[in-house]
Design a protein around this motif. Structure first.
Motif, PDB file in Angstrom:
ATOM      1  N   ASN A 195       0.843  -1.183   0.000  1.00 43.05           N
ATOM      2  CA  ASN A 195       0.000   0.000   0.000  1.00 43.05           C
ATOM      3  C   ASN A 195       0.883   1.240   0.000  1.00 43.05           C
ATOM      4  N   ARG A 196       0.259   2.401  -0.069  1.00 41.38           N
ATOM      5  CA  ARG A 196       0.997   3.649  -0.227  1.00 41.38           C
ATOM      6  C   ARG A 196       1.979   3.908   0.918  1.00 41.38           C
ATOM      7  N   SER A 197       1.588   3.653   2.148  1.00 38.25           N
ATOM      8  CA  SER A 197       2.483   3.909   3.284  1.00 38.25           C
ATOM      9  C   SER A 197       3.656   2.926   3.301  1.00 38.25           C
ATOM     10  N   GLU A 198       3.419   1.697   2.884  1.00 35.86           N
ATOM     11  CA  GLU A 198       4.508   0.719   2.817  1.00 35.86           C
ATOM     12  C   GLU A 198       5.500   1.087   1.717  1.00 35.86           C
ATOM     13  N   LYS A 199       4.973   1.566   0.602  1.00 35.12           N
ATOM     14  CA  LYS A 199       5.851   2.013  -0.480  1.00 35.12           C
ATOM     15  C   LYS A 199       6.696   3.200  -0.031  1.00 35.12           C
ATOM     16  N   GLN A 200       6.071   4.125   0.700  1.00 40.64           N
ATOM     17  CA  GLN A 200       6.799   5.292   1.194  1.00 40.64           C
ATOM     18  C   GLN A 200       7.907   4.864   2.151  1.00 40.64           C
ATOM     19  N   ALA A 201       7.633   3.866   3.003  1.00 38.11           N
ATOM     20  CA  ALA A 201       8.637   3.366   3.942  1.00 38.11           C
ATOM     21  C   ALA A 201       9.810   2.729   3.193  1.00 38.11           C
TER      22      ALA A 201
ATOM     23  N   GLU B  66      11.911   5.515   1.637  1.00 42.39           N
ATOM     24  CA  GLU B  66      12.705   6.195   2.668  1.00 42.39           C
ATOM     25  C   GLU B  66      13.897   5.352   3.097  1.00 42.39           C
TER      26      GLU B  66
END
Length: 171
Positions: A4-10, A13
């Motif tokens: 999901n979007r937050s996992e991709k962002q992590a 980073e």
């Protein structure tokens, strides 16, 4: 399984952090490699301080944008494993050594010092001796004149007979 979007962002980073600390990036295609071989490669990499990751190429491109590794962003296609290392030659050495024994691992590209490396560039980087070996060679070079001088002085002292007189006096 998609992220999901937050996992991709992590992930972005984390890889951005690796890229900020690393000196070298090596990319290799891993198509057809068995799980056992991949596990062995990852183990060898960990021992050398290399971080190997299988990433989605779009996430890898986002992570390296704005860094010294952006020069190889256009080559991030296909199933790639990314090797980041703080040591300048460690990633290249690990991947090149493994590619010698496993023909299914194909080195695609790399980057060092903001410059893109082709396959031959990565192999040349891998052929550079480690830091410890280079320091040992430097010490040998520095010790060579000193040891030669000592040998010459010892031979000169023996020729003049000073070496024979010093030995009985010490006894």
């Amino acid at each position: 399984m998609s992220l999901n979007r937050s996992e991709k962002q992590a992930v972005v980073e984390e890889v951005t952090g690796l890229a900020a600390q690393a000196q070298t990036l090596v990319m290799a295609e891993y198509r057809g490699i068995t799980v056992a071989d991949m596990t062995r490669l990852r183990s060898d990499a960990r021992k050398q301080g290399v971080n190997l990751s299988v990433l989605k190429n779009t996430l890898a491109r986002r992570a390296v944008s704005g860094s010294a590794f952006e020069v190889v962003a256009d080559q991030m296609t296909g199933p790639l494993i990314y090797g980041f290392s703080v040591d300048a030659v460690a990633a290249a050495k690990v991947v090149a050594d493994f590619a010698k024994t496993n023909d299914k691992l194909v080195i695609r590209a790399g980057a060092y010092g903001g410059k893109a490396l082709d396959v031959n560039g990565v192999k040349q980087l891998a052929s550079i001796p480690s830091k410890e070996v280079l320091l040992a060679q430097l010490c040998g070079l520095l010790m060579s004149p000193v040891s030669r001088t000592a040998v010459v002085l010892g031979a000169l002292a023996a020729k003049k007979g000073g070496g024979d007189e010093a030995a009985p006096a010490a006894a």
